[in-house]
Design an enzyme around this catalytic site. Structure first.
Site, mmCIF file in Angstrom:
data_model
loop_
_atom_site.group_PDB
_atom_site.id
_atom_site.type_symbol
_atom_site.label_atom_id
_atom_site.label_comp_id
_atom_site.label_asym_id
_atom_site.label_seq_id
_atom_site.Cartn_x
_atom_site.Cartn_y
_atom_site.Cartn_z
ATOM 1 C CB ALA A 100 -0.850 -0.087 1.267
ATOM 2 N N GLY A 102 3.657 1.476 -1.922
ATOM 3 C CA GLY A 102 3.944 1.506 -3.251
ATOM 4 C C GLY A 102 3.853 2.325 -4.110
ATOM 5 C CG MET A 103 6.289 3.931 -7.277
ATOM 6 S SD MET A 103 6.112 5.648 -6.823
ATOM 7 C CE MET A 103 5.437 6.356 -8.516
ATOM 8 C CB ILE A 104 0.588 0.013 -8.216
ATOM 9 C CG1 ILE A 104 1.761 -0.449 -9.165
ATOM 10 C CG2 ILE A 104 -0.608 -0.423 -8.675
ATOM 11 C CD1 ILE A 104 1.876 -1.811 -9.605
ATOM 12 C CB SER A 105 -0.782 1.295 -3.289
ATOM 13 O OG SER A 105 -0.833 -0.334 -3.295
ATOM 14 C CG ASN A 194 7.922 -11.428 -5.250
ATOM 15 O OD1 ASN A 194 8.198 -10.945 -4.187
ATOM 16 N ND2 ASN A 194 8.323 -10.921 -6.312
ATOM 17 C CG ASP A 248 -0.368 -7.693 -20.001
ATOM 18 O OD1 ASP A 248 0.616 -7.132 -20.096
ATOM 19 O OD2 ASP A 248 -0.771 -8.426 -18.810
ATOM 20 N NE ARG A 251 1.740 -2.269 -20.548
ATOM 21 C CZ ARG A 251 2.317 -2.793 -19.842
ATOM 22 N NH1 ARG A 251 2.602 -4.247 -19.844
ATOM 23 N NH2 ARG A 251 2.889 -2.101 -18.715
ATOM 24 C CG HIS A 276 1.827 -9.665 -16.365
ATOM 25 N ND1 HIS A 276 1.367 -8.590 -17.246
ATOM 26 C CD2 HIS A 276 2.690 -9.230 -15.681
ATOM 27 C CE1 HIS A 276 1.904 -7.768 -16.933
ATOM 28 N NE2 HIS A 276 2.661 -7.860 -15.951
HETATM 29 N N1 LIG Z 1 0.504 -7.660 -13.103
HETATM 30 C C1 LIG Z 1 1.032 -6.101 -13.673
HETATM 31 O O1 LIG Z 1 0.222 -6.000 -14.659
HETATM 32 C C2 LIG Z 1 1.961 -5.483 -13.210
HETATM 33 C C3 LIG Z 1 2.504 -5.873 -12.035
HETATM 34 N N2 LIG Z 1 3.430 -4.741 -11.393
HETATM 35 C C4 LIG Z 1 3.848 -5.651 -10.299
HETATM 36 O O2 LIG Z 1 3.548 -4.879 -9.047
HETATM 37 C C5 LIG Z 1 4.246 -5.065 -8.031
HETATM 38 C C6 LIG Z 1 4.245 -3.760 -7.191
HETATM 39 O O3 LIG Z 1 4.966 -2.527 -8.147
HETATM 40 P P1 LIG Z 1 4.996 -1.340 -7.475
HETATM 41 O O4 LIG Z 1 3.826 -0.713 -6.669
HETATM 42 O O5 LIG Z 1 5.442 -0.432 -8.724
HETATM 43 O O6 LIG Z 1 6.305 -1.291 -6.720
HETATM 44 P P2 LIG Z 1 6.893 -0.737 -5.476
HETATM 45 O O7 LIG Z 1 8.344 -1.161 -5.156
HETATM 46 O O8 LIG Z 1 6.723 0.775 -5.641
HETATM 47 O O9 LIG Z 1 6.120 -0.980 -4.294
HETATM 48 C C7 LIG Z 1 5.887 -2.490 -3.795
HETATM 49 C C8 LIG Z 1 5.511 -2.470 -2.221
HETATM 50 O O10 LIG Z 1 5.217 -3.631 -1.995
HETATM 51 C C9 LIG Z 1 5.649 -3.488 -0.454
HETATM 52 N N3 LIG Z 1 6.099 -5.122 0.017
HETATM 53 C C10 LIG Z 1 7.001 -5.781 -0.190
HETATM 54 N N4 LIG Z 1 6.586 -6.983 0.323
HETATM 55 C C11 LIG Z 1 5.654 -6.902 0.911
HETATM 56 C C12 LIG Z 1 4.681 -7.711 1.457
HETATM 57 N N5 LIG Z 1 5.166 -8.868 1.761
HETATM 58 N N6 LIG Z 1 3.495 -7.385 1.923
HETATM 59 C C13 LIG Z 1 3.042 -6.041 1.944
HETATM 60 N N7 LIG Z 1 3.773 -5.189 1.121
HETATM 61 C C14 LIG Z 1 4.933 -5.453 0.444
HETATM 62 C C15 LIG Z 1 6.884 -2.679 -0.359
HETATM 63 O O11 LIG Z 1 6.869 -2.053 1.014
HETATM 64 P P3 LIG Z 1 8.179 -2.299 1.953
HETATM 65 O O12 LIG Z 1 8.739 -0.767 1.972
HETATM 66 O O13 LIG Z 1 7.372 -2.733 3.007
HETATM 67 O O14 LIG Z 1 9.162 -3.367 1.423
HETATM 68 C C16 LIG Z 1 6.468 -1.436 -1.498
HETATM 69 O O15 LIG Z 1 5.884 -0.432 -0.879
HETATM 70 C C17 LIG Z 1 5.722 -5.497 -8.595
HETATM 71 O O16 LIG Z 1 5.787 -6.873 -8.267
HETATM 72 C C18 LIG Z 1 5.325 -5.314 -9.998
HETATM 73 O O17 LIG Z 1 6.480 -6.044 -10.800
HETATM 74 C C19 LIG Z 1 3.701 -4.041 -11.901
HETATM 75 C C20 LIG Z 1 3.072 -3.280 -13.045
HETATM 76 C C21 LIG Z 1 2.210 -4.099 -13.643
HETATM 77 O O1 LIG Z 2 7.662 -5.973 -14.758
HETATM 78 C C1 LIG Z 2 7.294 -5.152 -14.086
HETATM 79 O O2 LIG Z 2 7.066 -4.951 -13.046
HETATM 80 C C2 LIG Z 2 6.216 -4.349 -15.202
HETATM 81 C C3 LIG Z 2 5.252 -5.061 -15.565
HETATM 82 O O3 LIG Z 2 4.791 -6.162 -15.138
HETATM 83 C C4 LIG Z 2 4.566 -4.578 -16.656
HETATM 84 O O4 LIG Z 2 4.837 -3.447 -17.021
HETATM 85 O O5 LIG Z 2 3.778 -5.076 -17.366
#
Ligand SMILES: NC(=O)C1=CN([C@@H]2O[C@H](COP(=O)(O)OP(=O)(O)OC[C@H]3O[C@@H](n4cnc5c(N)ncnc54)[C@H](OP(=O)(O)O)[C@@H]3O)[C@@H](O)[C@H]2O)C=CC1
Ligand SMILES: O=C([O-])CC(=O)C(=O)O
Length: 437
Positions: A100, A102-105, A194, A248, A251, A276
């Site tokens: 929550a 992180g960047m997406i959130s 993960n 996807d 896109r 994905h």
């Molecule tokens: N499916 C899709 O289409 C896409 C998927 N993604 C994926 O989404 C994920 C998140 O991306 P993004 O928000 O940019 O990443 P960020 O690195 O900005 O944020 C990830 C967050 O996850 C937290 N985190 C890590 N481990 C845990 C855990 N066990 N429980 C709860 N929180 C945790 C981190 O917090 P902390 O500081 O606590 O470690 C951090 O705030 C990545 O795996 C990325 O690859 C991205 C784009 C597209």
């Molecule tokens: O690899 C990543 O984290 C980004 C990703 O999934 C996407 O852009 O589809």
């Protein structure tokens, strides 16, 4: 005891910092917190509110009933004179978001709180999950921004780092948090690190979430993480788990619209098949442009076969190269789209893509994996797979490749799904996230 939704001008929001988060480096697996305490807090708010209504003055009580675990405006209640208005509102929907901070959130939470996702008459409780004591402070910052946004529909914000507490009774779990692939990290390591997160979160959902919780896995590798999650949550229907492939799909729609020189809304019936990853199969065979088969509108077969497919598969990586980080705003939008597709009826004749459990699929795709396929929904949170699709040789050959990749990923995580040992892991070179190239 029911929680009475107050009017937009009077919001007795709750902001719980889960007690465990304040203790130094707690073990993540802890006994679920009792429901009694949460109910007690809700009851105390209701009692205060009722009294305020009777006395026709703002209650504005800080630190309700001696609470020490609330924050700022979330501790404060106001009068409920517009109580009548709220009777038409729905019961609060409880949504957990991991990662929550992180960047997406950062984009998604504000869309959720604004009503864009579940609707303008749907109050919402947000349960924010972080991964460590260190990230807790960031979550507080996120909660402060939610607080400052004055969203009338936002009823409760809780933050915590124990999934057994944060997932209590949630109806939606948006699992975004995951570790990014660090330099020199092998794919197998990423799957393992993960995978552990999603195994633990699956167990927690199984123990404490609503029995019909809908789970959307975003953290990568999302298909296999979703499989791990559902395998660790045997009491929740496997059908309730999704891996996000809506980005996807979006896109792919964008690329077809650009090539056909039409606006995006003319593109329908867009399927993403598979993982994905860079083996995903964006389906131009069944896609439609302004109601016509895409291939009747775009006559350039070479483009469809080669450029279109590759562009969509590698879009994430191209974006990372340009922006220096993975897609966040467009991912948040696609999460909104994915949820909206489940809580609203699918338009007649159309469908959407989601990574879902393959058992019982009508296409001949291997069972027991999470694979992106075309779905339709009645708007009740559930979906059915679409049967009237054509799968030609071009698609099938590529679908099999993505299937093989997912089966290889599954072998890597056997130890997390109760099926074998980690040593069986042999991921192929093809196994890449869209962001890797
Ligand atoms: N499916 C899709 O289409 C896409 C998927 N993604 C994926 O989404 C994920 C998140 O991306 P993004 O928000 O940019 O990443 P960020 O690195 O900005 O944020 C990830 C967050 O996850 C937290 N985190 C890590 N481990 C845990 C855990 N066990 N429980 C709860 N929180 C945790 C981190 O917090 P902390 O500081 O606590 O470690 C951090 O705030 C990545 O795996 C990325 O690859 C991205 C784009 C597209
Ligand atoms: O690899 C990543 O984290 C980004 C990703 O999934 C996407 O852009 O589809």
């Amino acid at each position: 005891m029911a929680f009475m939704a107050p009017s937009s001008s009077s919001r007795p929001l709750q902001f719980h910092e889960h007690a465990s988060a304040r203790r130094a480096a707690p073990a993540l697996l802890r006994r679920p917190r009792s429901r009694w305490r949460r109910n007690q807090l809700v009851c105390s708010l209701e009692a205060t509110n009722r009294q305020a209504v009777q006395e026709e003055r703002p209650a504005a009580v800080n630190g309700v009933a001696g609470r020490t675990d609330c924050y700022g405006v979330f501790c404060t209640t106001y009068d409920l004179r517009a109580d009548e208005e709220t009777k038409a509102w729905k019961k609060v929907v409880s949504v957990a978001v991991s990662g929550a901070a992180g960047m997406i959130s950062n984009h998604l939470l504000f869309k959720l709180a604004s009503g864009q996702v579940f609707g303008p008459d749907q109050p919402i409780a947000l349960k924010l999950l972080g991964s460590s004591q260190r990230s807790f402070q960031k979550l507080e910052g996120v909660a402060m921004e939610l607080e400052d946004s004055l969203y009338p529909l936002l009823r409760e914000v809780s933050i915590g780092i124990d999934p057994y507490e944060v997932f209590q009774d949630v109806e939606w779990a948006l699992l975004i948090g995951a570790k990014p692939q660090g330099p020199g990290m092998e794919r197998a390591d990423l799957l393992n690190i993960n995978g552990q997160i999603f195994a633990q979160q699956g167990k927690a959902l199984n123990a404490v979430a609503s029995r019909n919780v809908k789970v959307l896995v975003v953290g990568n590798p999302c298909n296999t993480n979703a499989l791990i999650c559902l395998k660790n949550a045997p009491e929740i229907p496997s059908k309730n788990f999704h891996a996000l492939t809506r980005l996807d799909e979006n896109r792919a729609k964008c690329q077809l619209a650009l090539k056909a020189s039409v606006f995006y809304d003319k593109i329908s019936n867009m399927t993403i098949w598979g993982n994905h990853s860079t083996t995903q199969v964006p389906d131009f065979v069944n896609a439609r442009i302004d109601g016509k088969p895409a291939r009747q509108v775009i006559r350039d077969t070479k483009w469809l076969h080669e450029e279109f497919t590759k562009t969509v598969q590698k879009r994430g990586g191209e974006l990372i190269q340009k922006r220096g980080r993975s897609s966040a705003p467009s991912t948040a939008v696609s999460i909104v789209d994915a949820i909206r597709s489940l809580v609203n009826p699918t338009p007649e004749g159309d469908w959407f893509s989601s990574g879902v459990y393959t058992n019982g699929n009508p296409y001949g795709i291997a069972e027991d994996i999470v694979f992106s396929m075309p779905c339709r929904s009645k708007g009740d949170g559930d979906y059915e797979l679409v049967t009237d699709v054509t799968i030609d040789d071009f698609l099938w050959e590529r679908i099999k490749k993505s299937e093989a990749e997912l089966l290889a990923e599954k072998r890597c995580v056997g130890h997390l799904i109760g099926e074998g040992e980690e040593e069986l892991c042999e991921v192929t070179e093809d196994t890449m996230l869209p962001g890797e190239q």
